[in-house]
Design an enzyme around this catalytic site. Sequence first.
Site, PDB file in Angstrom:
ATOM      1  N   GLU A  88     -19.426   2.068  44.834  1.00 38.51           N
ATOM      2  CA  GLU A  88     -18.772   0.962  45.519  1.00 38.51           C
ATOM      3  C   GLU A  88     -18.981  -0.368  44.787  1.00 38.51           C
ATOM      4  O   GLU A  88     -18.074  -1.181  44.713  1.00 38.51           O
ATOM      5  CB  GLU A  88     -19.303   0.860  46.953  1.00 38.51           C
ATOM      6  CG  GLU A  88     -18.262   0.341  47.909  1.00 38.51           C
ATOM      7  CD  GLU A  88     -18.804   0.206  49.325  1.00 38.51           C
ATOM      8  OE1 GLU A  88     -19.874   0.780  49.622  1.00 38.51           O
ATOM      9  OE2 GLU A  88     -18.155  -0.471  50.119  1.00 38.51           O
ATOM     10  N   ASP A  89     -20.165  -0.582  44.256  1.00 34.66           N
ATOM     11  CA  ASP A  89     -20.506  -1.921  43.756  1.00 34.66           C
ATOM     12  C   ASP A  89     -20.649  -2.048  42.244  1.00 34.66           C
ATOM     13  O   ASP A  89     -20.928  -3.137  41.748  1.00 34.66           O
ATOM     14  CB  ASP A  89     -21.837  -2.386  44.387  1.00 34.66           C
ATOM     15  CG  ASP A  89     -21.752  -2.462  45.900  1.00 34.66           C
ATOM     16  OD1 ASP A  89     -20.629  -2.584  46.407  1.00 34.66           O
ATOM     17  OD2 ASP A  89     -22.800  -2.389  46.561  1.00 34.66           O
TER      18      ASP A  89
END
Length: 494
Positions: free
Chosen positions: A63-64
Amino acid sequence: MAKEREPERVKRAVEVARAAHEGQLRKTGEPYIVHPLAVKKILEEWGMDEDTIIAGILHDTVEDTELTLEDIKKEFGEPVAFLVDGVTKLSTARNGMRDIDTYLPATKDNFLRLMIALGDDIRVLIIKLADRLHNLRTLSALPPDKQKKIAKETLEVFAPLADRLNMGLLRVELADLSFKYVDPRRFEELKNLITKYNKSAEKTLAKIREEVAAALKKEKIRFEISGRVKSVYSLHKKLAKHNQNINEIYDLTALRIIVDDITDCYLVLGVIHSLYTPMEGRIKDYIAMPKQNGYRSLHTTVITKDKHIVEFQIRTREMHEYAERGLAASFYYNEQKVTENYKKGKIEHLPTNLLWITELQNTAAKLREGKKVDLKKLKINLFADKIFVYTPKGDILDLPKGALPLDFAYKLHSEIGDHVVGVKINGKMSNLNKKLEQGDIVEILTSKNQTPKSSWLDRIITSHARTKLMRALRIKPPEERVTTIKKASKTKKK
Ligand code: MN
Protein backbone atom coordinates in the site's frame (compact mmCIF):
# COMPACT_ATOMS: atom_id res chain seq x y z
CA MET A 1 8.00 -19.18 24.24
CA ALA A 2 11.66 -20.01 23.87
CA LYS A 3 13.24 -17.75 21.32
CA GLU A 4 14.80 -19.87 18.63
CA ARG A 5 17.22 -18.54 16.08
CA GLU A 6 15.42 -16.35 13.63
CA PRO A 7 14.79 -18.13 10.31
CA GLU A 8 16.56 -16.74 7.22
CA ARG A 9 13.25 -15.92 5.53
CA VAL A 10 12.17 -13.75 8.45
CA LYS A 11 15.50 -11.93 8.50
CA ARG A 12 15.21 -11.35 4.80
CA ALA A 13 11.68 -9.99 5.17
CA VAL A 14 12.92 -7.46 7.72
CA GLU A 15 15.64 -6.34 5.25
CA VAL A 16 13.12 -6.01 2.43
CA ALA A 17 10.68 -4.03 4.58
CA ARG A 18 13.44 -1.81 5.91
CA ALA A 19 14.59 -0.96 2.39
CA ALA A 20 11.04 -0.41 1.14
CA HIS A 21 10.05 1.95 3.98
CA GLU A 22 13.41 3.77 3.87
CA GLY A 23 12.92 7.49 4.43
CA GLN A 24 9.31 7.16 5.66
CA LEU A 25 8.43 8.40 9.11
CA ARG A 26 5.64 7.55 11.50
CA LYS A 27 3.55 10.26 13.12
CA THR A 28 5.59 9.61 16.25
CA GLY A 29 8.66 10.86 14.35
CA GLU A 30 10.31 7.44 14.38
CA PRO A 31 11.42 5.67 11.20
CA TYR A 32 8.46 3.78 9.72
CA ILE A 33 10.10 0.35 10.09
CA VAL A 34 9.43 0.55 13.84
CA HIS A 35 5.79 -0.24 13.12
CA PRO A 36 6.19 -3.43 11.02
CA LEU A 37 8.79 -4.63 13.53
CA ALA A 38 6.37 -4.09 16.38
CA VAL A 39 3.69 -6.02 14.48
CA LYS A 40 6.21 -8.81 13.93
CA LYS A 41 6.89 -8.95 17.66
CA ILE A 42 3.20 -9.12 18.54
CA LEU A 43 2.63 -11.94 16.06
CA GLU A 44 5.61 -13.80 17.51
CA GLU A 45 4.21 -13.40 20.99
CA TRP A 46 0.94 -14.85 19.77
CA GLY A 47 2.89 -17.83 18.46
CA MET A 48 1.89 -17.36 14.84
CA ASP A 49 3.44 -19.33 12.00
CA GLU A 50 6.32 -18.08 9.88
CA ASP A 51 4.26 -17.03 6.85
CA THR A 52 2.02 -14.91 9.04
CA ILE A 53 5.01 -13.26 10.72
CA ILE A 54 6.59 -12.48 7.35
CA ALA A 55 3.32 -11.10 6.04
CA GLY A 56 3.09 -8.99 9.21
CA ILE A 57 6.52 -7.51 8.52
CA LEU A 58 5.51 -6.67 4.96
CA HIS A 59 1.90 -5.72 5.64
CA ASP A 60 2.22 -2.02 4.75
CA THR A 61 4.65 -2.33 1.84
CA VAL A 62 2.23 -2.86 -1.04
CA GLU A 63 0.00 0.00 0.00
CA ASP A 64 2.68 2.51 0.97
CA THR A 65 5.85 1.67 -0.97
CA GLU A 66 7.11 0.71 -4.40
CA LEU A 67 7.10 -2.98 -3.55
CA THR A 68 4.50 -5.01 -5.47
CA LEU A 69 2.63 -8.19 -4.70
CA GLU A 70 4.59 -9.83 -7.53
CA ASP A 71 7.87 -8.98 -5.78
CA ILE A 72 6.60 -10.52 -2.57
CA LYS A 73 5.33 -13.61 -4.32
CA LYS A 74 8.67 -14.15 -6.06
CA GLU A 75 10.71 -13.78 -2.93
CA PHE A 76 8.48 -15.20 -0.18
CA GLY A 77 5.99 -17.38 -1.98
CA GLU A 78 2.30 -17.38 -2.77
CA PRO A 79 0.91 -17.80 0.79
CA VAL A 80 2.75 -14.72 2.08
CA ALA A 81 1.66 -12.65 -0.94
CA PHE A 82 -1.88 -13.85 -0.35
CA LEU A 83 -1.83 -12.69 3.27
CA VAL A 84 -0.31 -9.28 2.45
CA ASP A 85 -2.90 -8.82 -0.27
CA GLY A 86 -5.63 -9.65 2.24
CA VAL A 87 -4.42 -7.07 4.76
CA THR A 88 -4.09 -4.44 2.01
CA LYS A 89 -7.59 -5.15 0.75
CA LEU A 90 -8.90 -5.02 4.27
CA SER A 91 -7.67 -1.47 4.76
CA THR A 92 -9.05 -0.34 1.43
CA ALA A 93 -12.21 -2.26 2.15
CA ARG A 94 -12.62 -0.03 5.14
CA ASN A 95 -12.66 2.96 2.78
CA GLY A 96 -15.55 1.96 0.64
CA MET A 97 -15.15 -1.75 -0.05
CA ARG A 98 -14.16 -1.17 -3.65
CA ASP A 99 -11.63 -3.93 -4.08
CA ILE A 100 -13.79 -6.79 -3.03
CA ASP A 101 -16.54 -5.84 -5.43
CA THR A 102 -15.10 -8.21 -7.95
CA TYR A 103 -16.48 -11.35 -6.44
CA LEU A 104 -18.96 -10.21 -3.86
CA PRO A 105 -22.62 -9.95 -4.73
CA ALA A 106 -24.44 -6.75 -4.03
CA THR A 107 -25.26 -6.55 -0.37
CA LYS A 108 -25.52 -3.39 1.59
CA ASP A 109 -23.98 -5.02 4.59
CA ASN A 110 -20.41 -3.86 4.36
CA PHE A 111 -19.46 -5.64 7.50
CA LEU A 112 -20.58 -8.97 6.18
CA ARG A 113 -18.76 -8.22 2.96
CA LEU A 114 -15.67 -7.45 4.92
CA MET A 115 -15.92 -10.68 6.86
CA ILE A 116 -16.40 -12.71 3.71
CA ALA A 117 -13.39 -11.06 2.15
CA LEU A 118 -11.50 -12.04 5.27
CA GLY A 119 -12.91 -15.50 5.26
CA ASP A 120 -10.29 -16.42 2.69
CA ASP A 121 -7.81 -16.80 5.46
CA ILE A 122 -8.47 -15.84 9.02
CA ARG A 123 -4.77 -15.14 9.50
CA VAL A 124 -5.39 -11.89 7.60
CA LEU A 125 -7.57 -10.82 10.46
CA ILE A 126 -4.95 -11.78 13.01
CA ILE A 127 -2.35 -9.62 11.23
CA LYS A 128 -4.86 -6.79 11.12
CA LEU A 129 -5.49 -7.13 14.85
CA ALA A 130 -1.75 -6.99 15.56
CA ASP A 131 -1.50 -3.92 13.31
CA ARG A 132 -4.36 -2.25 15.14
CA LEU A 133 -2.92 -3.10 18.54
CA HIS A 134 0.38 -1.38 17.78
CA ASN A 135 -1.36 1.62 16.24
CA LEU A 136 -3.40 1.98 19.41
CA ARG A 137 -0.37 1.67 21.63
CA THR A 138 1.12 4.63 19.77
CA LEU A 139 -2.11 6.55 19.25
CA SER A 140 -1.01 9.54 21.32
CA ALA A 141 1.06 10.74 18.34
CA LEU A 142 -2.06 11.43 16.27
CA PRO A 143 -4.24 14.56 16.39
CA PRO A 144 -7.15 14.27 18.87
CA ASP A 145 -9.94 13.91 16.29
CA LYS A 146 -8.13 11.01 14.63
CA GLN A 147 -7.43 9.45 18.01
CA LYS A 148 -11.12 9.44 18.84
CA LYS A 149 -12.11 8.06 15.47
CA ILE A 150 -9.66 5.17 15.57
CA ALA A 151 -10.41 4.43 19.21
CA LYS A 152 -14.15 4.36 18.53
CA GLU A 153 -13.78 2.06 15.57
CA THR A 154 -11.63 -0.25 17.65
CA LEU A 155 -14.24 -0.43 20.39
CA GLU A 156 -16.95 -1.13 17.87
CA VAL A 157 -15.28 -3.50 15.46
CA PHE A 158 -11.92 -4.85 16.53
CA ALA A 159 -12.42 -5.45 20.25
CA PRO A 160 -15.65 -7.42 19.59
CA LEU A 161 -13.81 -9.37 16.91
CA ALA A 162 -11.04 -10.23 19.34
CA ASP A 163 -13.78 -11.41 21.65
CA ARG A 164 -15.34 -13.57 18.94
CA LEU A 165 -11.95 -15.14 18.42
CA ASN A 166 -11.74 -15.62 22.20
CA MET A 167 -8.52 -13.61 22.34
CA GLY A 168 -9.20 -12.37 25.85
CA LEU A 169 -5.94 -10.58 26.56
CA LEU A 170 -6.13 -8.74 23.25
CA ARG A 171 -9.76 -7.78 23.77
CA VAL A 172 -8.98 -6.26 27.16
CA GLU A 173 -5.98 -4.33 25.88
CA LEU A 174 -7.76 -3.03 22.78
CA ALA A 175 -10.84 -2.03 24.74
CA ASP A 176 -9.05 -0.28 27.58
CA LEU A 177 -6.59 1.54 25.32
CA SER A 178 -9.46 2.79 23.16
CA PHE A 179 -11.80 3.66 25.97
CA LYS A 180 -9.14 5.94 27.42
CA TYR A 181 -9.32 8.05 24.25
CA VAL A 182 -13.07 7.85 23.73
CA ASP A 183 -13.95 8.96 27.26
CA PRO A 184 -10.84 9.94 29.24
CA ARG A 185 -12.72 11.22 32.29
CA ARG A 186 -14.85 8.15 32.69
CA PHE A 187 -11.82 5.95 32.15
CA GLU A 188 -9.91 7.60 35.01
CA GLU A 189 -12.98 7.57 37.24
CA LEU A 190 -13.58 3.84 36.78
CA LYS A 191 -9.91 2.96 36.96
CA ASN A 192 -9.69 4.68 40.34
CA LEU A 193 -12.85 2.95 41.44
CA ILE A 194 -11.41 -0.46 40.59
CA THR A 195 -8.13 0.32 42.33
CA LYS A 196 -9.93 1.55 45.43
CA TYR A 197 -12.22 -1.44 45.49
CA ASN A 198 -9.38 -3.89 45.07
CA LYS A 199 -7.45 -2.23 47.85
CA SER A 200 -10.34 -2.46 50.24
CA ALA A 201 -10.94 -6.08 49.29
CA GLU A 202 -7.27 -7.04 49.56
CA LYS A 203 -7.36 -8.43 53.09
CA THR A 204 -10.60 -10.29 52.59
CA LEU A 205 -9.34 -11.83 49.38
CA ALA A 206 -6.08 -12.92 50.97
CA LYS A 207 -8.06 -14.68 53.68
CA ILE A 208 -10.36 -16.36 51.18
CA ARG A 209 -7.40 -17.51 49.13
CA GLU A 210 -5.88 -19.13 52.20
CA GLU A 211 -9.10 -20.86 53.13
CA VAL A 212 -9.61 -22.20 49.63
CA ALA A 213 -5.99 -23.27 49.27
CA ALA A 214 -6.10 -25.18 52.55
CA ALA A 215 -9.31 -26.96 51.57
CA LEU A 216 -7.97 -27.89 48.14
CA LYS A 217 -4.74 -29.25 49.60
CA LYS A 218 -6.75 -31.38 51.93
CA GLU A 219 -8.51 -32.88 48.90
CA LYS A 220 -5.09 -33.40 47.25
CA ILE A 221 -6.02 -31.30 44.22
CA ARG A 222 -3.16 -29.67 42.36
CA PHE A 223 -4.00 -26.04 41.60
CA GLU A 224 -2.84 -22.50 41.01
CA ILE A 225 -4.86 -19.59 42.32
CA SER A 226 -4.63 -15.96 41.27
CA GLY A 227 -6.69 -12.78 41.31
CA ARG A 228 -8.17 -11.50 38.10
CA VAL A 229 -8.72 -7.80 37.63
CA LYS A 230 -11.71 -6.59 35.68
CA SER A 231 -11.02 -4.39 32.69
CA VAL A 232 -12.14 -0.78 32.89
CA TYR A 233 -14.20 -1.01 29.73
CA SER A 234 -16.08 -4.13 30.73
CA LEU A 235 -16.94 -2.50 34.05
CA HIS A 236 -18.19 0.53 32.16
CA LYS A 237 -20.42 -1.65 30.01
CA LYS A 238 -21.72 -3.63 32.96
CA LEU A 239 -22.53 -0.49 34.92
CA ALA A 240 -24.54 0.81 31.99
CA LYS A 241 -26.54 -2.41 32.02
CA HIS A 242 -27.18 -2.18 35.77
CA ASN A 243 -28.22 1.49 35.95
CA GLN A 244 -24.80 2.50 37.26
CA ASN A 245 -25.37 0.54 40.43
CA ILE A 246 -21.98 -0.75 41.49
CA ASN A 247 -23.58 -2.96 44.14
CA GLU A 248 -25.03 -5.11 41.40
CA ILE A 249 -21.64 -5.90 39.92
CA TYR A 250 -20.55 -9.15 41.50
CA ASP A 251 -17.43 -9.90 39.56
CA LEU A 252 -15.42 -6.78 40.33
CA THR A 253 -12.95 -9.08 42.00
CA ALA A 254 -12.63 -12.64 40.95
CA LEU A 255 -10.33 -15.46 41.90
CA ARG A 256 -9.13 -17.79 39.21
CA ILE A 257 -8.24 -21.37 39.93
CA ILE A 258 -6.35 -23.40 37.35
CA VAL A 259 -6.21 -27.19 37.66
CA ASP A 260 -4.97 -30.20 35.70
CA ASP A 261 -8.16 -31.66 34.27
CA ILE A 262 -11.92 -31.31 33.94
CA THR A 263 -12.71 -33.66 36.84
CA ASP A 264 -10.69 -31.39 39.11
CA CYS A 265 -12.65 -28.36 37.89
CA TYR A 266 -15.87 -29.86 39.25
CA LEU A 267 -14.14 -31.05 42.42
CA VAL A 268 -12.95 -27.50 43.07
CA LEU A 269 -16.46 -26.18 42.49
CA GLY A 270 -17.73 -28.62 45.12
CA VAL A 271 -15.06 -27.60 47.61
CA ILE A 272 -15.86 -23.91 47.16
CA HIS A 273 -19.59 -24.50 47.60
CA SER A 274 -18.93 -26.42 50.80
CA LEU A 275 -16.96 -23.46 52.15
CA TYR A 276 -19.26 -20.63 51.06
CA THR A 277 -22.86 -20.10 50.03
CA PRO A 278 -23.32 -19.94 46.26
CA MET A 279 -25.54 -17.14 44.97
CA GLU A 280 -28.62 -18.32 43.18
CA GLY A 281 -28.46 -18.21 39.42
CA ARG A 282 -24.78 -17.39 39.40
CA ILE A 283 -23.33 -20.83 38.73
CA LYS A 284 -22.31 -21.05 35.10
CA ASP A 285 -21.02 -24.21 33.49
CA TYR A 286 -19.23 -23.05 30.37
CA ILE A 287 -17.41 -26.38 30.29
CA ALA A 288 -20.52 -28.38 29.52
CA MET A 289 -21.89 -25.47 27.49
CA PRO A 290 -19.06 -23.38 26.07
CA LYS A 291 -19.71 -19.81 24.96
CA GLN A 292 -20.08 -19.17 21.26
CA ASN A 293 -16.47 -18.14 20.96
CA GLY A 294 -15.27 -21.40 22.51
CA TYR A 295 -14.65 -20.01 26.00
CA ARG A 296 -14.75 -22.72 28.65
CA SER A 297 -14.67 -22.35 32.42
CA LEU A 298 -16.81 -22.83 35.52
CA HIS A 299 -18.03 -19.64 37.15
CA THR A 300 -19.65 -19.31 40.54
CA THR A 301 -20.35 -16.33 42.76
CA VAL A 302 -20.38 -17.00 46.49
CA ILE A 303 -21.09 -15.15 49.71
CA THR A 304 -18.54 -15.63 52.46
CA LYS A 305 -19.28 -15.88 56.16
CA ASP A 306 -18.50 -12.20 56.63
CA LYS A 307 -20.80 -11.33 53.71
CA HIS A 308 -18.25 -10.65 51.02
CA ILE A 309 -19.23 -11.48 47.46
CA VAL A 310 -16.56 -13.14 45.35
CA GLU A 311 -16.61 -14.71 41.92
CA PHE A 312 -14.55 -17.83 41.19
CA GLN A 313 -13.47 -18.94 37.75
CA ILE A 314 -12.28 -22.53 37.53
CA ARG A 315 -10.61 -24.02 34.46
CA THR A 316 -7.85 -26.26 33.16
CA ARG A 317 -4.55 -24.88 31.89
CA GLU A 318 -5.56 -25.55 28.32
CA MET A 319 -8.88 -23.72 28.75
CA HIS A 320 -7.01 -20.85 30.33
CA GLU A 321 -4.54 -20.60 27.50
CA TYR A 322 -7.39 -20.63 25.02
CA ALA A 323 -9.36 -18.00 26.96
CA GLU A 324 -6.43 -15.61 26.85
CA ARG A 325 -5.06 -16.23 23.38
CA GLY A 326 -8.03 -17.78 21.61
CA LEU A 327 -7.63 -18.46 17.95
CA ALA A 328 -3.95 -17.57 18.13
CA ALA A 329 -3.49 -20.34 20.72
CA SER A 330 -4.98 -22.94 18.43
CA PHE A 331 -2.57 -21.82 15.73
CA TYR A 332 0.31 -22.26 18.10
CA TYR A 333 -0.64 -25.79 19.06
CA ASN A 334 -1.42 -26.89 15.54
CA GLU A 335 1.09 -24.90 13.59
CA GLN A 336 2.32 -27.55 11.22
CA LYS A 337 -1.07 -29.03 10.67
CA VAL A 338 -2.61 -25.61 10.19
CA THR A 339 -0.18 -24.56 7.48
CA GLU A 340 -0.84 -27.82 5.68
CA ASN A 341 -4.56 -27.52 6.06
CA TYR A 342 -4.61 -23.95 4.87
CA LYS A 343 -2.96 -25.04 1.68
CA LYS A 344 -5.72 -27.57 1.27
CA GLY A 345 -8.33 -25.04 2.26
CA LYS A 346 -9.27 -26.97 5.37
CA ILE A 347 -9.34 -25.79 8.92
CA GLU A 348 -10.62 -28.74 10.86
CA HIS A 349 -8.28 -28.03 13.76
CA LEU A 350 -10.52 -25.20 14.90
CA PRO A 351 -12.57 -25.74 17.99
CA THR A 352 -16.13 -26.58 17.03
CA ASN A 353 -17.23 -23.31 18.51
CA LEU A 354 -15.35 -21.44 15.89
CA LEU A 355 -17.22 -23.14 13.10
CA TRP A 356 -18.48 -19.78 11.92
CA ILE A 357 -15.01 -19.31 10.49
CA THR A 358 -15.40 -22.46 8.41
CA GLU A 359 -18.74 -21.25 7.19
CA LEU A 360 -17.22 -17.93 6.24
CA GLN A 361 -14.46 -19.66 4.31
CA ASN A 362 -16.82 -21.95 2.47
CA THR A 363 -18.96 -18.99 1.47
CA ALA A 364 -15.94 -17.06 0.26
CA ALA A 365 -14.85 -20.05 -1.82
CA LYS A 366 -18.28 -20.45 -3.40
CA LEU A 367 -18.43 -16.77 -4.27
CA ARG A 368 -15.03 -16.92 -5.90
CA GLU A 369 -16.18 -19.83 -8.01
CA GLY A 370 -19.06 -17.66 -9.14
CA LYS A 371 -21.70 -19.76 -7.38
CA LYS A 372 -24.78 -18.09 -6.04
CA VAL A 373 -25.00 -17.71 -2.29
CA ASP A 374 -27.94 -16.45 -0.32
CA LEU A 375 -26.26 -14.27 2.24
CA LYS A 376 -29.43 -14.06 4.28
CA LYS A 377 -29.16 -17.77 4.97
CA LEU A 378 -25.70 -17.45 6.40
CA LYS A 379 -25.73 -18.27 10.04
CA ILE A 380 -22.72 -16.14 10.78
CA ASN A 381 -24.01 -14.77 13.97
CA LEU A 382 -20.85 -12.92 14.78
CA PHE A 383 -22.36 -10.45 17.10
CA ALA A 384 -25.50 -11.98 18.45
CA ASP A 385 -27.83 -9.09 19.21
CA LYS A 386 -26.04 -6.43 17.30
CA ILE A 387 -26.39 -4.63 14.03
CA PHE A 388 -23.77 -2.62 12.23
CA VAL A 389 -24.81 0.58 10.54
CA TYR A 390 -22.81 3.19 8.71
CA THR A 391 -22.43 6.93 8.48
CA PRO A 392 -22.46 8.31 4.92
CA LYS A 393 -18.68 8.51 5.22
CA GLY A 394 -18.48 4.79 5.89
CA ASP A 395 -17.73 4.80 9.62
CA ILE A 396 -19.13 1.75 11.34
CA LEU A 397 -21.27 1.98 14.46
CA ASP A 398 -22.61 -0.98 16.34
CA LEU A 399 -26.05 -0.82 17.94
CA PRO A 400 -28.35 -3.36 19.54
CA LYS A 401 -31.02 -4.89 17.31
CA GLY A 402 -34.13 -2.69 17.20
CA ALA A 403 -32.17 0.55 17.59
CA LEU A 404 -33.76 3.71 16.19
CA PRO A 405 -32.27 6.75 14.45
CA LEU A 406 -32.01 8.73 17.72
CA ASP A 407 -29.92 5.93 19.25
CA PHE A 408 -27.62 6.31 16.28
CA ALA A 409 -27.53 10.09 16.58
CA TYR A 410 -26.67 10.05 20.29
CA LYS A 411 -24.04 7.41 19.68
CA LEU A 412 -22.38 9.75 17.18
CA HIS A 413 -22.37 12.65 19.61
CA SER A 414 -24.78 14.19 22.10
CA GLU A 415 -24.52 17.49 20.19
CA ILE A 416 -25.89 15.68 17.15
CA GLY A 417 -28.53 13.83 19.15
CA ASP A 418 -29.84 16.99 20.77
CA HIS A 419 -30.41 18.73 17.44
CA VAL A 420 -31.99 16.04 15.28
CA VAL A 421 -34.68 17.20 12.88
CA GLY A 422 -34.79 14.21 10.56
CA VAL A 423 -33.06 11.19 9.16
CA LYS A 424 -32.15 9.74 5.81
CA ILE A 425 -31.76 5.99 5.64
CA ASN A 426 -29.93 4.63 2.60
CA GLY A 427 -30.33 7.99 0.93
CA LYS A 428 -34.10 8.25 1.44
CA MET A 429 -35.96 10.46 3.88
CA SER A 430 -37.31 8.37 6.73
CA ASN A 431 -38.62 8.96 10.24
CA LEU A 432 -37.45 8.63 13.81
CA ASN A 433 -39.64 5.59 14.46
CA LYS A 434 -37.97 3.52 11.78
CA LYS A 435 -35.98 0.59 13.16
CA LEU A 436 -32.48 0.49 11.76
CA GLU A 437 -31.40 -2.61 9.93
CA GLN A 438 -28.11 -4.35 9.46
CA GLY A 439 -26.01 -2.44 6.96
CA ASP A 440 -28.15 0.70 6.77
CA ILE A 441 -26.41 3.92 5.86
CA VAL A 442 -27.80 6.51 8.22
CA GLU A 443 -27.56 10.25 7.78
CA ILE A 444 -28.79 12.42 10.62
CA LEU A 445 -30.16 15.82 9.72
CA THR A 446 -29.73 18.48 12.38
CA SER A 447 -30.65 22.09 12.99
CA LYS A 448 -29.07 24.49 15.44
CA ASN A 449 -32.54 25.63 16.51
CA GLN A 450 -33.78 22.18 17.43
CA THR A 451 -33.99 21.26 21.12
CA PRO A 452 -34.36 17.79 22.68
CA LYS A 453 -37.98 16.65 23.10
CA SER A 454 -39.31 14.49 25.91
CA SER A 455 -41.36 12.58 23.31
CA TRP A 456 -38.02 11.27 22.07
CA LEU A 457 -37.84 9.03 25.13
CA ASP A 458 -40.26 6.76 23.23
CA ARG A 459 -37.97 6.69 20.24
CA ILE A 460 -34.86 5.45 21.96
CA ILE A 461 -33.88 1.97 23.08
CA THR A 462 -30.25 2.28 24.21
CA SER A 463 -29.45 3.32 27.76
CA HIS A 464 -26.61 5.41 26.41
CA ALA A 465 -28.96 7.62 24.37
CA ARG A 466 -31.48 7.66 27.21
CA THR A 467 -28.91 8.93 29.69
CA LYS A 468 -27.81 11.67 27.34
CA LEU A 469 -31.34 12.71 26.45
CA MET A 470 -32.43 12.79 30.10
CA ARG A 471 -29.45 14.94 30.91
CA ALA A 472 -30.37 17.32 28.10
CA LEU A 473 -34.01 17.44 29.22
CA ARG A 474 -33.13 18.24 32.82
CA ILE A 475 -31.31 21.43 31.97
CA LYS A 476 -34.31 22.98 30.27
CA PRO A 477 -36.04 26.11 31.64
CA PRO A 478 -38.46 25.41 34.54
CA GLU A 479 -41.84 25.82 32.73
CA GLU A 480 -40.85 23.40 30.08
CA ARG A 481 -39.42 21.07 32.64
CA VAL A 482 -42.82 20.50 34.22
CA THR A 483 -44.35 19.26 30.99
CA THR A 484 -41.29 17.22 30.36
CA ILE A 485 -41.58 15.35 33.62
CA LYS A 486 -45.30 14.80 33.14
CA LYS A 487 -44.82 13.40 29.71
CA ALA A 488 -41.94 11.29 30.80
CA SER A 489 -43.92 9.69 33.60
CA LYS A 490 -46.83 9.12 31.25
CA THR A 491 -44.64 7.19 28.88
CA LYS A 492 -43.33 5.18 31.75
CA LYS A 493 -46.77 3.91 32.79
CA LYS A 494 -47.49 2.48 29.38
MN1 MN B 1 0.15 -1.00 9.59
